[in-house]
Scaffold this motif. Structure first.
Motif, PDB file in Angstrom:
ATOM      1  N   LEU A   1       0.811  -1.217   0.000  1.00  9.44           N
ATOM      2  CA  LEU A   1       0.000   0.000   0.000  1.00  9.44           C
ATOM      3  C   LEU A   1       0.844   1.266   0.000  1.00  9.44           C
ATOM      4  O   LEU A   1       0.351   2.332  -0.366  1.00  9.44           O
ATOM      5  N   SER A   2       2.088   1.161   0.425  1.00 10.69           N
ATOM      6  CA  SER A   2       2.933   2.351   0.495  1.00 10.69           C
ATOM      7  C   SER A   2       3.875   2.496  -0.689  1.00 10.69           C
ATOM      8  O   SER A   2       4.353   3.594  -0.959  1.00 10.69           O
ATOM      9  N   THR A   3       4.132   1.405  -1.431  1.00 10.34           N
ATOM     10  CA  THR A   3       5.117   1.465  -2.516  1.00 10.34           C
ATOM     11  C   THR A   3       4.557   1.094  -3.870  1.00 10.34           C
ATOM     12  O   THR A   3       5.277   1.169  -4.862  1.00 10.34           O
ATOM     13  N   SER A   4       3.291   0.686  -3.944  1.00 15.28           N
ATOM     14  CA  SER A   4       2.742   0.264  -5.233  1.00 15.28           C
ATOM     15  C   SER A   4       2.729   1.430  -6.212  1.00 15.28           C
ATOM     16  O   SER A   4       2.333   2.543  -5.881  1.00 15.28           O
ATOM     17  N   SER A   5       3.149   1.160  -7.451  1.00 17.75           N
ATOM     18  CA  SER A   5       3.189   2.200  -8.482  1.00 17.75           C
ATOM     19  C   SER A   5       1.884   2.313  -9.249  1.00 17.75           C
ATOM     20  O   SER A   5       1.674   3.284  -9.967  1.00 17.75           O
ATOM     21  N   ASP A   6       1.008   1.335  -9.132  1.00 19.83           N
ATOM     22  CA  ASP A   6      -0.265   1.352  -9.856  1.00 19.83           C
ATOM     23  C   ASP A   6      -1.372   0.926  -8.906  1.00 19.83           C
ATOM     24  O   ASP A   6      -1.830  -0.214  -8.918  1.00 19.83           O
ATOM     25  N   TYR A   7      -1.788   1.864  -8.041  1.00 16.05           N
ATOM     26  CA  TYR A   7      -2.844   1.558  -7.080  1.00 16.05           C
ATOM     27  C   TYR A   7      -4.155   1.228  -7.779  1.00 16.05           C
ATOM     28  O   TYR A   7      -4.890   0.340  -7.361  1.00 16.05           O
ATOM     29  N   SER A   8      -4.470   1.976  -8.832  1.00 15.81           N
ATOM     30  CA  SER A   8      -5.763   1.788  -9.488  1.00 15.81           C
ATOM     31  C   SER A   8      -5.895   0.383 -10.060  1.00 15.81           C
ATOM     32  O   SER A   8      -6.963  -0.239  -9.954  1.00 15.81           O
ATOM     33  N   LYS A   9      -4.832  -0.142 -10.651  1.00 12.49           N
ATOM     34  CA  LYS A   9      -4.883  -1.498 -11.193  1.00 12.49           C
ATOM     35  C   LYS A   9      -5.039  -2.525 -10.083  1.00 12.49           C
ATOM     36  O   LYS A   9      -5.810  -3.495 -10.206  1.00 12.49           O
ATOM     37  N   MET A  10      -4.332  -2.315  -8.973  1.00 12.20           N
ATOM     38  CA  MET A  10      -4.446  -3.251  -7.857  1.00 12.20           C
ATOM     39  C   MET A  10      -5.846  -3.224  -7.253  1.00 12.20           C
ATOM     40  O   MET A  10      -6.423  -4.267  -6.924  1.00 12.20           O
ATOM     41  N   MET A  11      -6.434  -2.024  -7.112  1.00 15.75           N
ATOM     42  CA  MET A  11      -7.778  -1.927  -6.566  1.00 15.75           C
ATOM     43  C   MET A  11      -8.805  -2.540  -7.506  1.00 15.75           C
ATOM     44  O   MET A  11      -9.765  -3.176  -7.070  1.00 15.75           O
ATOM     45  N   GLN A  12      -8.614  -2.343  -8.788  1.00 15.13           N
ATOM     46  CA  GLN A  12      -9.536  -2.928  -9.759  1.00 15.13           C
ATOM     47  C   GLN A  12      -9.500  -4.445  -9.697  1.00 15.13           C
ATOM     48  O   GLN A  12     -10.543  -5.105  -9.784  1.00 15.13           O
ATOM     49  N   ASP A  13      -8.321  -5.017  -9.519  1.00 14.82           N
ATOM     50  CA  ASP A  13      -8.205  -6.471  -9.466  1.00 14.82           C
ATOM     51  C   ASP A  13      -8.702  -7.042  -8.144  1.00 14.82           C
ATOM     52  O   ASP A  13      -9.372  -8.077  -8.119  1.00 14.82           O
ATOM     53  N   SER A  14      -8.378  -6.373  -7.027  1.00 11.91           N
ATOM     54  CA  SER A  14      -8.738  -6.919  -5.715  1.00 11.91           C
ATOM     55  C   SER A  14     -10.207  -6.673  -5.386  1.00 11.91           C
ATOM     56  O   SER A  14     -10.928  -7.596  -5.017  1.00 11.91           O
ATOM     57  N   TRP A  15     -10.682  -5.435  -5.523  1.00 16.73           N
ATOM     58  CA  TRP A  15     -12.074  -5.131  -5.216  1.00 16.73           C
ATOM     59  C   TRP A  15     -13.019  -5.628  -6.300  1.00 16.73           C
ATOM     60  O   TRP A  15     -14.200  -5.848  -6.047  1.00 16.73           O
ATOM     61  N   GLY A  16     -12.490  -5.784  -7.529  1.00 17.42           N
ATOM     62  CA  GLY A  16     -13.346  -6.215  -8.632  1.00 17.42           C
ATOM     63  C   GLY A  16     -13.747  -7.674  -8.586  1.00 17.42           C
ATOM     64  O   GLY A  16     -14.567  -8.116  -9.400  1.00 17.42           O
ATOM     65  N   LEU A  17     -13.180  -8.441  -7.637  1.00 18.87           N
ATOM     66  CA  LEU A  17     -13.542  -9.860  -7.553  1.00 18.87           C
ATOM     67  C   LEU A  17     -15.038 -10.042  -7.299  1.00 18.87           C
ATOM     68  O   LEU A  17     -15.677 -10.931  -7.860  1.00 18.87           O
ATOM     69  N   ILE A  18     -15.594  -9.172  -6.445  1.00 18.99           N
ATOM     70  CA  ILE A  18     -17.005  -9.316  -6.085  1.00 18.99           C
ATOM     71  C   ILE A  18     -17.920  -8.691  -7.137  1.00 18.99           C
ATOM     72  O   ILE A  18     -19.141  -8.827  -7.072  1.00 18.99           O
ATOM     73  N   SER A  19     -17.321  -8.013  -8.123  1.00 13.52           N
ATOM     74  CA  SER A  19     -18.111  -7.315  -9.136  1.00 13.52           C
ATOM     75  C   SER A  19     -18.110  -8.024 -10.481  1.00 13.52           C
ATOM     76  O   SER A  19     -18.596  -7.471 -11.465  1.00 13.52           O
ATOM     77  N   THR A  20     -17.595  -9.231 -10.547  1.00 15.20           N
ATOM     78  CA  THR A  20     -17.588  -9.965 -11.801  1.00 15.20           C
ATOM     79  C   THR A  20     -19.001 -10.377 -12.191  1.00 15.20           C
ATOM     80  O   THR A  20     -19.876 -10.543 -11.331  1.00 15.20           O
ATOM     81  N   PRO A  21     -19.284 -10.538 -13.483  1.00 14.82           N
ATOM     82  CA  PRO A  21     -20.633 -10.958 -13.904  1.00 14.82           C
ATOM     83  C   PRO A  21     -21.071 -12.272 -13.267  1.00 14.82           C
ATOM     84  O   PRO A  21     -22.258 -12.450 -12.964  1.00 14.82           O
ATOM     85  N   PHE A  22     -20.126 -13.189 -13.057  1.00  9.81           N
ATOM     86  CA  PHE A  22     -20.492 -14.463 -12.437  1.00  9.81           C
ATOM     87  C   PHE A  22     -21.000 -14.243 -11.015  1.00  9.81           C
ATOM     88  O   PHE A  22     -22.021 -14.821 -10.616  1.00  9.81           O
ATOM     89  N   CYS A  23     -20.296 -13.401 -10.234  1.00 12.66           N
ATOM     90  CA  CYS A  23     -20.723 -13.152  -8.853  1.00 12.66           C
ATOM     91  C   CYS A  23     -22.091 -12.481  -8.808  1.00 12.66           C
ATOM     92  O   CYS A  23     -22.931 -12.818  -7.971  1.00 12.66           O
ATOM     93  N   LYS A  24     -22.327 -11.547  -9.727  1.00  9.74           N
ATOM     94  CA  LYS A  24     -23.617 -10.869  -9.739  1.00  9.74           C
ATOM     95  C   LYS A  24     -24.745 -11.827 -10.097  1.00  9.74           C
ATOM     96  O   LYS A  24     -25.805 -11.840  -9.459  1.00  9.74           O
ATOM     97  N   SER A  25     -24.534 -12.636 -11.134  1.00 13.51           N
ATOM     98  CA  SER A  25     -25.576 -13.587 -11.537  1.00 13.51           C
ATOM     99  C   SER A  25     -25.806 -14.641 -10.462  1.00 13.51           C
ATOM    100  O   SER A  25     -26.957 -15.004 -10.162  1.00 13.51           O
ATOM    101  N   PHE A  26     -24.719 -15.116  -9.870  1.00 12.35           N
ATOM    102  CA  PHE A  26     -24.860 -16.123  -8.816  1.00 12.35           C
ATOM    103  C   PHE A  26     -25.604 -15.560  -7.616  1.00 12.35           C
ATOM    104  O   PHE A  26     -26.441 -16.253  -7.010  1.00 12.35           O
TER     105      PHE A  26
ATOM    106  N   ALA B   1     -28.934 -17.063  -6.020  1.00 13.89           N
ATOM    107  CA  ALA B   1     -28.877 -17.493  -4.626  1.00 13.89           C
ATOM    108  C   ALA B   1     -29.894 -16.752  -3.774  1.00 13.89           C
ATOM    109  O   ALA B   1     -30.425 -17.302  -2.794  1.00 13.89           O
ATOM    110  N   SER B   2     -30.176 -15.497  -4.127  1.00 16.66           N
ATOM    111  CA  SER B   2     -31.136 -14.727  -3.331  1.00 16.66           C
ATOM    112  C   SER B   2     -32.533 -15.323  -3.403  1.00 16.66           C
ATOM    113  O   SER B   2     -33.305 -15.233  -2.447  1.00 16.66           O
ATOM    114  N   ARG B   3     -32.872 -15.935  -4.519  1.00  9.93           N
ATOM    115  CA  ARG B   3     -34.189 -16.559  -4.635  1.00  9.93           C
ATOM    116  C   ARG B   3     -34.293 -17.782  -3.738  1.00  9.93           C
ATOM    117  O   ARG B   3     -35.354 -18.050  -3.156  1.00  9.93           O
ATOM    118  N   LEU B   4     -33.193 -18.526  -3.631  1.00  7.01           N
ATOM    119  CA  LEU B   4     -33.223 -19.759  -2.844  1.00  7.01           C
ATOM    120  C   LEU B   4     -33.014 -19.504  -1.358  1.00  7.01           C
ATOM    121  O   LEU B   4     -33.740 -20.039  -0.520  1.00  7.01           O
TER     122      LEU B   4
END
Length: 712
Positions: free
Chosen positions: A347-372, A376-379
């Motif tokens: 967090l203190s030395t990364s040269s591309d914070y935006s790319k790291m945040m997109q990859d790490s936080w974007g895990l829960i935002s993938t189309p598969f996670c949204k569709s799943f 799951a909410s129905r069941l």
């Protein structure tokens, strides 16, 4: 001192009084001074020193109010009688904290907050923020100065609420332990005395009874010892937290954050201040254990993606495929051996914070996670409606636990139409369908559609992701208790879309819902509307109201439902606003919470990445980009607002200052905070966190009051 808003100071003083009274009741149960728990006495001494600081602050407030009243009376007297003598007010002579609290309450009631004419509205002459000209056209100066004192007092209120719980817990343990010891002592003496009077053949059975009583006593003593160890650790942590607060208070009062030229000096002092470390042992509080568990998980996530970025530095297709594999291997390694200092290093030395945040936080935002999550909410949550449709050209999640026949029919019709479009049969089927979201449906009789209340939710994710997968469970709980339809727009995300794309899409969806364009598409017309948002979604939720006012999209009288002269409803403001850990201020200015907070989910170092990437060359004090800087003419138009914050959230000070500004503008507003909760914690209630579940109950109660309170 205008407005006389001293709520935090009064609340803190009352909590100190209550805590010290409870501590005195514990000390009364100790027959000898040597039997007094040292952690109890340490906490009492710490509370006493805290009481002295707060008491002095209250006396200063009373003195300032009296001085202002004296000047006002002298000025009025000089106007009426130029030769009259000055009118003097008696100085405060209170000697105890309770007397000072009552005196300040009386002065606050006499002066009261200023009254605002909410019908008065002067919109901004032009919408410059949506033109991306790089300059803020409505920068507010003077009115947005943060009061570090208010922030620290609010933080003290949260600490004292936790201290009160710890003191009550200690009281129950100490009193119960003494009763249990007396009970077992009497039982043991009675059994031994009875054994001596028994015959020889009866003593063996009596000895077994004595052994059983002894075993139970040992187990009870062990349990009491464990509870005492936990109690001492929690009391010690509470004392350390209060001592840290005292250091922060002394520093802010002596240096000050609002004094010109003192920001950098205060920042360095805050960073160098030797704050005492709270215990993280297994016998500490469960709240601290759960928070540290979240921090451990997030540290592993940041460390693993930082390692993956170091291994795959190029941007070719091969490395993009290897990125998730490398991150998964690194996460497995750090989960076993621990992230150590790797997370802080990344967090203190990364040269591309935006790319790291997109990859790490974007895990829960993938189309598969949204569709799943939808399926799951129905069941798992029993969702009657969990679909995805487009409103005003923007993809939106539609959630409801209450079966709505009109909405269900409209969604089925929408799906049939989309299927025909996919089959490329629209050119041969000439169907006059007024339900297409791209058709302007002005010939529809809106009064024939049923009314349904709406929860317009804007999810967080740092503008890099949508956290809908974690929000859907509690959104369905909201829908079930309020019988409202939940609509969540999937607004544009970074890095492909920057400001103002996201707020423009959110505004388009909201306008389409309120002006009737989406009525035929959804099969109902909106009744009451509650806008909710978490983290950066909270930024968009508050910015939505600011934009509606500044762009003159709403009716100046507040928005009429349906007039006799018009066949279409007007755009109107929402009936309520509820935010959690909202990123209201995207500027990089200094505040104590951003310097000393160590949030598990959102470290302070990532705020600059979010702000710079999202805003680009736009001024960070633009009122639509940072609603914190909206002028009072806009803030007085805000609906009833409920703000939630966290004790460790770097945006805590922004929420405190924004709450104070809304109250000074006459808006019904309340601010609540949770202790030992990370940034954006609404979704943790589903994971079993009792603090988050309690907050969810409070949210539901507040929304029910907004939706149905006026009809009861």
């Amino acid at each position: 001192m205008k407005g006389y808003h001293h709520t935090y100071a009064i609340d803190a003083a009352q909590l100190i009084i209550e805590c010290r009274q409870n501590l005195k009741s514990i000390l009364v149960h100790s027959p000898r001074p040597a039997d007094v728990n040292p952690n109890i006495t340490d906490l009492d001494r710490t509370l006493l020193s805290t009481e002295q600081l707060v008491h002095y602050h209250l006396l200063m407030l009373i003195e300032v109010i009296n001085d202002e009243k004296r000047l006002e009376r002298n000025f009025d007297s000089a106007q009426n009688q130029s030769s009259s003598a000055p009118i003097s007010l008696s100085r405060s002579t209170t000697t105890t904290l309770a007397e000072s609290v009552e005196n300040l309450k009386q002065l606050s009631r006499k002066n009261g907050p200023r009254k605002i004419n909410r019908s008065q509205f002067i919109p901004h002459p032009q919408s410059s923020s949506t033109k991306c000209n790089g300059e803020s056209s409505a920068t507010v100066k003077g009115s947005t100065e943060k009061t570090a004192t208010d922030s620290l007092l609010f933080r003290l209120v949260v600490i004292l609420q936790l201290a009160l719980v710890r003191i009550d817990e200690a009281k129950s343990i100490i009193c119960r332990r003494s009763r249990v010891s007396i009970l077992f002592g009497v039982s043991a003496v009675t059994t031994i005395a009875s054994t001596r009077l028994m015959q020889t053949h009866e003593r063996s059975a009596a000895n077994n009874v004595c052994k059983g009583i002894t075993l139970v006593g040992i187990l009870s003593a062990s349990r009491n010892g464990w509870r005492k160890l936990c109690m001492n650790t929690r009391l010690l942590n509470t004392s350390l937290i209060l001592e840290d607060w005292q250091q922060q208070w002394t520093l802010i009062e002596s240096v000050g954050l609002v004094k010109e030229g003192s920001e950098e000096q205060c920042k360095r002092l805050l960073k160098l201040m030797p704050f005492q470390t709270k215990s993280t042992s297994i016998w500490g509080s469960q709240e601290s254990f759960r928070y540290n568990l979240i921090k451990y998980i997030m540290d592993c996530v940041y460390a693993s993606f930082g390692t993956a970025h170091n291994v795959n530095k190029s941007n070719n297709k091969k490395d993009s495929i290897l990125m998730p594999i490398t991150a998964a291997v690194a996460a497995s390694f750090y989960a076993v051996v621990g992230p150590g200092a790797k997370s802080a290093q990344v967090l203190s030395t990364s040269s591309d914070y935006s790319k790291m945040m997109q990859d790490s936080w974007g895990l829960i935002s993938t189309p598969f996670c949204k569709s799943f999550s939808l399926h799951a909410s129905r069941l798992l949550k029993g969702a009657a409606i969990a679909e995805r449709i487009k409103i005003a050209g923007i993809s939106c999640f539609i959630l409801s636990k209450d079966p709505c026949p009109a909405l269900s029919t409209a969604i089925r019709r929408y799906k049939r139409r989309k299927k025909r479009e996919l089959d490329q049969e629209l050119d041969t089927i000439l169907e006059q369908c007024p339900y297409d979201d791209s058709i302007d449906c002005r010939a529809v009789n809106f009064s024939e559609y049923p009314k349904k209340d709406l929860i317009f939710h804007l999810t967080g994710g740092g503008f890099f992701a949508h956290t809908l997968a974690g929000d859907i469970p509690y959104l369905l709980d909201w829908s079930g208790k309020t019988r409202a339809i939940v609509i969540c727009p999937e607004y544009a995300l970074l890095p492909n879309h920057t400001f103002p794309d996201a707020i423009n899409e959110v505004t388009n969806v909201y306008v389409s819902l309120t002006n009737g364009d989406a009525t035929s598409l959804l099969g109902f017309r909106p009744g009451r509307i509650i806008v909710t948002g978490e983290s950066t979604g909270g930024n968009l939720a508050a910015a939505l109201i600011v934009k509606l006012c500044m762009d003159r999209l709403i009716d100046t009288e507040g928005g009429l439902e349906l007039s006799e002269k018009e066949d279409k409803p007007r755009v109107r403001l929402p009936d309520a606003l509820m935010l959690c850990c909202a990123a209201l201020n995207l500027s990089l200015e200094l505040s104590p919470s951003r310097v000393i907070a160590h949030d598990a989910v959102l470290p302070s170092t990532l705020i600059s990445t979010i702000s710079n990437t999202y805003l680009g060359g736009i001024s960070k004090t633009d009122p639509i980009a940072s609603p914190f800087y909206a002028p009072d003419k806009i803030l007085m138009r805000f609906p009833p607002t409920l703000l939630y914050a966290s004790s460790e959230d770097p945006f805590l000070d922004d929420s405190v200052a924004f709450n104070k500004r809304l109250k000074s503008c006459g808006v019904e507003c309340d601010l609540r905070a949770a202790q030992n909760m990370p940034h954006a914690y609404w979704g943790l209630g589903t994971a079993g966190f009792p603090e988050a579940r309690k907050v969810q109950i409070e949210c539901i109660q507040w929304m029910v009051q907004i939706l149905f309170g006026k009809n009861k």
